[in-house]
Design a protein around this motif. Structure first.
Motif, PDB file in Angstrom:
ATOM      1  N   ILE A 273      66.604  -4.030   6.300  1.00 20.82           N
ATOM      2  CA  ILE A 273      66.727  -4.611   7.639  1.00 20.82           C
ATOM      3  C   ILE A 273      67.402  -3.576   8.528  1.00 20.82           C
ATOM      4  O   ILE A 273      68.493  -3.104   8.213  1.00 20.82           O
ATOM      5  N   MET A 274      66.737  -3.203   9.615  1.00 20.76           N
ATOM      6  CA  MET A 274      67.291  -2.229  10.548  1.00 20.76           C
ATOM      7  C   MET A 274      67.796  -2.958  11.794  1.00 20.76           C
ATOM      8  O   MET A 274      67.133  -3.894  12.270  1.00 20.76           O
ATOM      9  N   GLY A 275      68.902  -2.499  12.320  1.00 14.00           N
ATOM     10  CA  GLY A 275      69.412  -3.113  13.548  1.00 14.00           C
ATOM     11  C   GLY A 275      70.328  -2.155  14.292  1.00 14.00           C
ATOM     12  O   GLY A 275      71.115  -1.441  13.683  1.00 14.00           O
TER      13      GLY A 275
ATOM     14  N   GLY B 225      73.266  -0.113   0.625  1.00 15.44           N
ATOM     15  CA  GLY B 225      73.089  -1.392   1.287  1.00 15.44           C
ATOM     16  C   GLY B 225      71.687  -1.484   1.828  1.00 15.44           C
ATOM     17  O   GLY B 225      71.041  -0.463   2.095  1.00 15.44           O
ATOM     18  N   GLN B 226      71.230  -2.705   2.027  1.00 13.29           N
ATOM     19  CA  GLN B 226      69.875  -2.891   2.527  1.00 13.29           C
ATOM     20  C   GLN B 226      69.848  -3.168   4.025  1.00 13.29           C
ATOM     21  O   GLN B 226      68.784  -3.332   4.602  1.00 13.29           O
ATOM     22  N   VAL B 227      71.033  -3.230   4.636  1.00 16.52           N
ATOM     23  CA  VAL B 227      71.082  -3.348   6.090  1.00 16.52           C
ATOM     24  C   VAL B 227      71.544  -2.016   6.661  1.00 16.52           C
ATOM     25  O   VAL B 227      72.500  -1.419   6.153  1.00 16.52           O
ATOM     26  N   MET B 228      70.838  -1.546   7.688  1.00 14.40           N
ATOM     27  CA  MET B 228      71.185  -0.273   8.308  1.00 14.40           C
ATOM     28  C   MET B 228      71.496  -0.529   9.766  1.00 14.40           C
ATOM     29  O   MET B 228      70.661  -1.026  10.522  1.00 14.40           O
ATOM     30  N   GLU B 229      72.716  -0.178  10.158  1.00 18.85           N
ATOM     31  CA  GLU B 229      73.173  -0.444  11.516  1.00 18.85           C
ATOM     32  C   GLU B 229      73.589   0.862  12.170  1.00 18.85           C
ATOM     33  O   GLU B 229      74.588   1.465  11.784  1.00 18.85           O
TER      34      GLU B 229
ATOM     35  N   SER C 230      71.156   3.097  17.663  1.00 13.88           N
ATOM     36  CA  SER C 230      70.024   3.869  18.158  1.00 13.88           C
ATOM     37  C   SER C 230      68.756   3.137  17.754  1.00 13.88           C
ATOM     38  O   SER C 230      68.377   3.119  16.581  1.00 13.88           O
ATOM     39  N   GLU C 231      68.118   2.539  18.737  1.00  9.00           N
ATOM     40  CA  GLU C 231      66.837   1.884  18.457  1.00  9.00           C
ATOM     41  C   GLU C 231      65.835   2.900  17.930  1.00  9.00           C
ATOM     42  O   GLU C 231      64.982   2.568  17.097  1.00  9.00           O
ATOM     43  N   HIS C 232      65.929   4.145  18.416  1.00 12.34           N
ATOM     44  CA  HIS C 232      65.013   5.180  17.935  1.00 12.34           C
ATOM     45  C   HIS C 232      65.160   5.399  16.436  1.00 12.34           C
ATOM     46  O   HIS C 232      64.167   5.526  15.713  1.00 12.34           O
ATOM     47  N   LEU C 233      66.406   5.458  15.971  1.00 12.20           N
ATOM     48  CA  LEU C 233      66.601   5.672  14.544  1.00 12.20           C
ATOM     49  C   LEU C 233      66.149   4.454  13.740  1.00 12.20           C
ATOM     50  O   LEU C 233      65.509   4.595  12.695  1.00 12.20           O
TER      51      LEU C 233
ATOM     52  N   GLY D 254      55.372   2.945   1.624  1.00 17.44           N
ATOM     53  CA  GLY D 254      55.040   1.834   0.739  1.00 17.44           C
ATOM     54  C   GLY D 254      56.096   0.774   0.531  1.00 17.44           C
ATOM     55  O   GLY D 254      56.073   0.075  -0.479  1.00 17.44           O
ATOM     56  N   ARG D 255      57.001   0.612   1.455  1.00 12.87           N
ATOM     57  CA  ARG D 255      57.995  -0.442   1.316  1.00 12.87           C
ATOM     58  C   ARG D 255      57.918  -1.431   2.484  1.00 12.87           C
ATOM     59  O   ARG D 255      57.002  -1.341   3.295  1.00 12.87           O
ATOM     60  N   HIS D 256      58.890  -2.340   2.547  1.00  9.86           N
ATOM     61  CA  HIS D 256      58.855  -3.441   3.519  1.00  9.86           C
ATOM     62  C   HIS D 256      60.137  -3.487   4.340  1.00  9.86           C
ATOM     63  O   HIS D 256      61.188  -3.070   3.851  1.00  9.86           O
ATOM     64  N   GLY D 257      60.054  -4.065   5.532  1.00 11.23           N
ATOM     65  CA  GLY D 257      61.276  -4.189   6.304  1.00 11.23           C
ATOM     66  C   GLY D 257      61.115  -4.942   7.599  1.00 11.23           C
ATOM     67  O   GLY D 257      60.015  -5.360   7.986  1.00 11.23           O
ATOM     68  N   VAL D 258      62.255  -5.130   8.251  1.00  8.33           N
ATOM     69  CA  VAL D 258      62.341  -5.853   9.514  1.00  8.33           C
ATOM     70  C   VAL D 258      63.254  -5.055  10.440  1.00  8.33           C
ATOM     71  O   VAL D 258      64.258  -4.512   9.999  1.00  8.33           O
TER      72      VAL D 258
END
Lengths: 713, 713
Positions: free
Chosen positions: A343-345, A380-384, A387-390, A402-406
């Motif tokens: 999960i990216m945010g 961790g599976q959350v990345m904060e 930077s919306e670009h990152l 080949g992976r999944h995310g939000v």
């Protein structure tokens, strides 16, 4: 190892090498390893019907679209996350290095776990020039450059010169050293990780700075002007070969300088000695499955989303925070897919109410951790990162391998990545026509903290226009969902996480809002994507005098409230409430795979009754989708008209004439014959609006009558 | 000195200090310097009808909208260019510092001339946290941070601590040192500039790193959890003051800790001792005219654009490169406005064919200059950096402080600054309602290298969607022009450079293209914004059987060619050609100040004849603008349907069904009765398309018949 090529027009490096190692001909058998294949290889370059001059979906071994600059390093890190055995070598051009997204990407190491992630080897290539100008990083004193790179956490290895033979040797040594250093960092970190009580050691990752002339080994001078080592070699150094015999001769000399007779046999195939240099099978740069991520794609292990349904004992009787409910589902998606889902945010995951995921994972962080910090971890599976670009670039790299995310973001600020979205959509469009590229997981956006609920942030945070940008891309790629409540959000999210090769955009509120649908109803409604809400309509919505349509959580609240008011004032008036979850259903069937056939559209909206449509975004988007429908002249859309400020939610809908009272006014003004006999109701609605606006200005909050409204039947 | 506040929710610093120095009450007399004024000051904060928590147009002394993060430092440099006596102090939050645009902005010193520009003093404020997470730059080892900043060309002065009294002293010393250093750099550079033969010395500019606790001097702990110095102080540290007596007590203690009785007199005004600290008049932070740039705005000295007209001896008989012609005009604008006009470009100014401007100015560049470089200078009015974010941010800062400029970009990549455009449009919208903010020069985009002419760059470079983003902003702010040829581009450009408080978007081709209009015709046509081209119509366009409309240079070429074909095939068919320069004319008069009244629209387009509209961008934009017009059901729009690739210009229009042959087919299919008797013509058009596509695939270029076509009458 995979190879990400940042420099613009850097495609030939990948294409030519892939052809030399044989992987290109495997993918494109007509571009064979012989004279005819070589002819095709050359001729297709930047030629109509051929291949671009940038790396592109058509390029075997690439996950990176090289047309728009700035994203190579973010893509590289995205590919490395949760790929502990992968090294991503990434050439960053010194032109690209001037862009904002690239400048921010250097700090990605602060989010890279040497234990469970792979490594990125940045190769900053200073050839000195962009299109027509020198580059900043090539012209600053080398001492400054080294400080800058060390300051960003790297150990730079510098390879600088112009003599090919010795440069190759030095580059090889630098790569060896970098790979040894990467291996040492990983070995040490992974050994420590296995032992209890050992402290964490911060990694300083190697990188290469390669300084070589632009147009290296090309013509030194053309028409008396220096070319090699200058900006003049950017595009076509010898432009007159068709008409100028001197140019033609120089071209031939240049080509012959590579001594092709020693490199290729009579058939045109590379000689055995050359072929033997390349690795074999999937280790070839054009054949690495990580660069064709769909090959490695595993389905997500998804819990049954119905388990997370909110309690329901009637339409509109309870409230939930939709994104918080989704957070519980995502928590268990995280748990069930520890190396396959991120999960990216941009520092908004908690603000968007997804905090439940921290029961299952940490926010990844490689720097110092203080006792007051919460939920920070080396893995961790959350990345904060702010930077919306990152966020976007990392997620693209993660999906493409080949992976999944939000990616969760404030709705307004997702515009920051409009251009990146465009390029990813273009990548998907081309990829879908390449049989050898396997489908990848969809790019899922969850946009919250949306235009209608920026009570304290105000006008700068109010912008629903990303939907308009998305809708310009081909229908087969893009999906936009506006689930009206928590249960429908769960259903939509489950669908999105199972899909492939799409961009899914889901807009959902984070504030307490009414639950309209039971889980079964939500599933049925989301499956159809659009439908009549009989319970909110009069007489089940049969034979309406007016249709109230809505899309989005706040417009749905106002629409259902307006229907309630209409029922009180005009019990005999036939009111049909139509809710739209899947915006694509509005388009004609010939325009979009989800488009409703005209007969179904007309069955919902009628062809001759007024339709008052309360829409989440800019109102003209609905017109754009429906202008070909019969009865479009009866459609009246309310939406965000760029009237925003710091104010309460109900004041916001009033500012934009989307509130329940104004919707009632719209109905009175449009249902034939109603205006005459309903003048008093109309005036009452006008008065209510004034009263509510005054209350808001006085007390700073919405009147209780508006906040506490629930569906009363 | 002016003050740019990057940190989100950083508004109170500017608002409170402006109130203390008296400038706030001058602008807003109802927020007076007394008890009642203080009550209003506090109450309006983040309150409905009040002011945002970020710096905003409403904030006296600010040129910076603080809602969306990333642009503070670029704005600061933009303000400093051509302002030799100005220092712009710019606080960069450590959250903002993670964004791409900010990360790129550090290198702006490479484009700042110490002789003729002012100075920027960056103050990197490390309070350690963004919304809910630590920040990267606050947590890396200080040694790394210093290296990074030194590597980016700064001399960092570090002020670190938590004891207010000593911190204030240290900060004051650091600021003194920084200002002395700035003065020394400028003195030295300006002395050298006056002397012949003296070499250039590279400036290393000072900056401040301020490390202080987040929520400094706020509550240390709330409910047993640490607040000061942690992420918990991001928003509302004491959220329970209404219901929790403990919170209320703590709030009172906190407020009393600042000893207000010593700071304010009985009336609520600040005591004289405090008031005396502030500078006077325009030196006050809320009263500096640079931060209300319209006050300082001088009209551009504009040469007569008609002087640059291309030679004209008939409609469509010669070709010009429109942007090259514009470049000659811009060259003289540059010359006549040496300290008041800049051209920004992401390394594309030459590629977009504006090279003539280099006869009048250089590209500004402070690093090493080699003998092979051309047109680089320590001072220059053209700024080339490979970052659309920097181009936009610099230009915004330049305009907001009262100067003029143009941003030229490839059309596709201007999407990179969608979000920045949005925020600038929001700034203008709010500013227009503030009587004390004077109008500033418009933000002018010239988009070239557009979707139809990306012959070798291909699909990634083909995206006309910025127009859709622009059209979502309020009608009173945005203008979109699609001049069809060189003379009309000159007329449009002159108009844009004279305008105020708009965003003007001009799309223009750089390739040789037909000249359709004499200068007088172009002026008349652009003044109307839309009109019938009698010379391209049959019978002067009176009583048409079909209307061929067009907007954009390439669609205009195809339309005029289609009209020619129709004249050959069907001499009796009434064909009217309507060209649209000003896209806003299509909207109803009630929607946009440029909108055509219905009667005029109907006089041009008829209400009952088929209209085939060849449009530069995505076709649905035209529908969105015209859906309310009578006869809209007869409107058929051709435009870019996201069908792109590396190919020739004519192949591109064929891919998107916008070519002359397809337009003829559209006419045949839509004019009643024509299809039956024109089956052979229709088939011929189909065959022409096949023949041309095959030619392109074979030879890599458009057939001569298409390239060499000129208007034959």
């Amino acid at each position: 190892m995979i190879y990400v090529m940042g420099p613009g027009h850097g495609g030939p490096a990948a294409v030519a090498n892939s052809w030399l190692e044989g992987s290109y001909s495997q993918v494109y058998p007509d571009v064979s390893q012989d004279e005819e294949g070589m002819r095709r290889l050359f001729r297709q370059f930047s030629f109509p019907g051929g291949i671009p001059s940038h790396v592109a979906p058509e390029t075997p071994g690439s996950i990176h679209e090289g047309g728009e600059l700035g994203y190579s390093l973010a893509h590289a890190f995205g590919a490395a996350f949760d790929n502990p055995d992968l090294v991503v070598s990434c050439v960053v051009g010194d032109g690209e290095a001037e862009t904002g997204p690239l400048a921010a990407s250097w700090h990605s190491t602060k989010f890279l776990d040497p234990v469970r992630d792979g490594a990125v080897l940045p190769i900053l290539h200073l050839n000195g020039y962009k299109i027509a100008n020198p580059t900043v990083l090539a012209r600053i004193p080398e001492e400054e450059l080294v400080k800058m790179l060390e300051g960003m956490g790297y150990q730079p290895l510098i390879v600088s010169g112009s003599e090919p033979a010795s440069m190759h040797q030095r580059m090889a040594r630098a790569l060896d050293e970098a790979m040894d250093r990467i291996a040492a960092i990983q070995r040490q970190a992974r050994q420590r990780a296995g032992r209890a009580g050992r402290s964490f050691e911060r990694a300083v990752w190697p990188m290469v700075v390669l300084r070589s002339p632009k147009g290296w080994t090309g013509p030194r001078e053309v028409d008396g002007l220096p070319v090699e080592g200058t900006w003049r070699s950017h595009q076509v150094p010898l432009s007159g070969v068709r008409s100028d015999p001197g140019h033609l001769r120089q071209l031939e000399e240049w080509m012959r300088s590579y001594r092709p007779q020693e490199l290729f046999g009579d058939s045109g195939a590379p000689v055995a000695e050359l072929v033997a240099l390349a690795p074999e099978g999937e280790r070839r740069m054009g054949a690495n499955p990580h660069a064709n991520g769909g090959v490695l794609l595993r389905d997500l292990v998804l819990p049954d989303f119905r388990r997370y349904a909110v309690e329901f004992d009637g339409h509109g009787t309870h409230t939930s925070q939709a994104t918080r409910v989704l957070g519980c589902f995502l928590r268990d998606v995280v748990r069930s897919n520890p190396d396959n889902f991120r999960i990216m945010g941009p520092d908004e995951t908690a603000s968007n109410r997804f905090s439940e995921v921290y029961e299952a994972t940490d926010k990844v962080w490689q720097e110092e951790v203080l006792s007051t910090d919460e939920h920070l971890g080396r893995h961790g599976q959350v990345m904060e990162v702010l930077s919306e670009h990152l966020c976007q670039g990392w997620l693209e790299g993660y999906l493409l391998t080949g992976r999944h995310g939000v990616f969760n973001s404030y709705e307004a600020f997702v515009h920051i990545v409009d251009a990146m979205f465009n390029q990813h959509a273009k990548w998907l469009k081309v990829s879908r026509h390449l049989a050898w590229r396997w489908p990848i997981a969809s790019l899922n956006y969850v946009l919250s903290s949306h235009v209608w609920r920026q009570d304290h942030n105000g006008f700068t945070h109010q912008d629903p226009g990303f939907l308009d940008v998305v809708m310009n891309k081909p229908a087969e790629l893009v999906r936009v969902y506006l689930p009206p409540d928590a249960n429908s959000l769960l259903s939509v999210a489950d669908h999105c996480l199972r899909s492939r090769d799409y961009v899914n955009v889901v807009v959902a509120g984070k504030q307490p809002a009414l639950d309209y649908l039971s889980m079964d109803e939500a599933v049925a409604h989301c499956t159809r994507g659009i439908g009549i809400w009989e319970w909110a309509s009069t007489g089940g919505g049969a034979d309406p005098d007016v249709v109230l349509a809505c899309a989005g959580d706040v417009p749905t609240l106002e629409t259902v409230a307006a229907a309630d008011l209409l029922r009180q004032f005009f019990p005999e008036l036939g009111v049909r409430v139509v809710n739209v979850v899947d915006l694509m259903r509005l388009q004609p069937a010939g325009e979009h795979p989800h488009g409703l056939p005209d007969a179904e559209y007309e069955a919902l909206f009628t062809t001759d009754r007024p339709v008052i449509f309360a829409f989440h975004g800019y109102p003209w988007l609905v017109h754009r989708l429906t202008y070909r429908r019969r009865g479009h002249e009866n459609l009246h859309v309310r939406g965000f008209k760029e009237k925003g400020t710091t104010t309460t939610p109900f004041d916001m809908v009033m500012l934009n004439d989307l509130d329940r009272f104004h919707l009632v006014i719209d109905v009175i003004d449009r249902v034939p014959g109603l205006a005459q006999r309903a003048a008093h109701v109309r005036q009452r609605m006008v008065d209510e609006r004034s009263r509510h606006r005054a209350h808001t200005r006085e007390f700073g909050e919405d009147p209780a009558s508006v906040r506490e409204w629930v569906w009363p039947y």
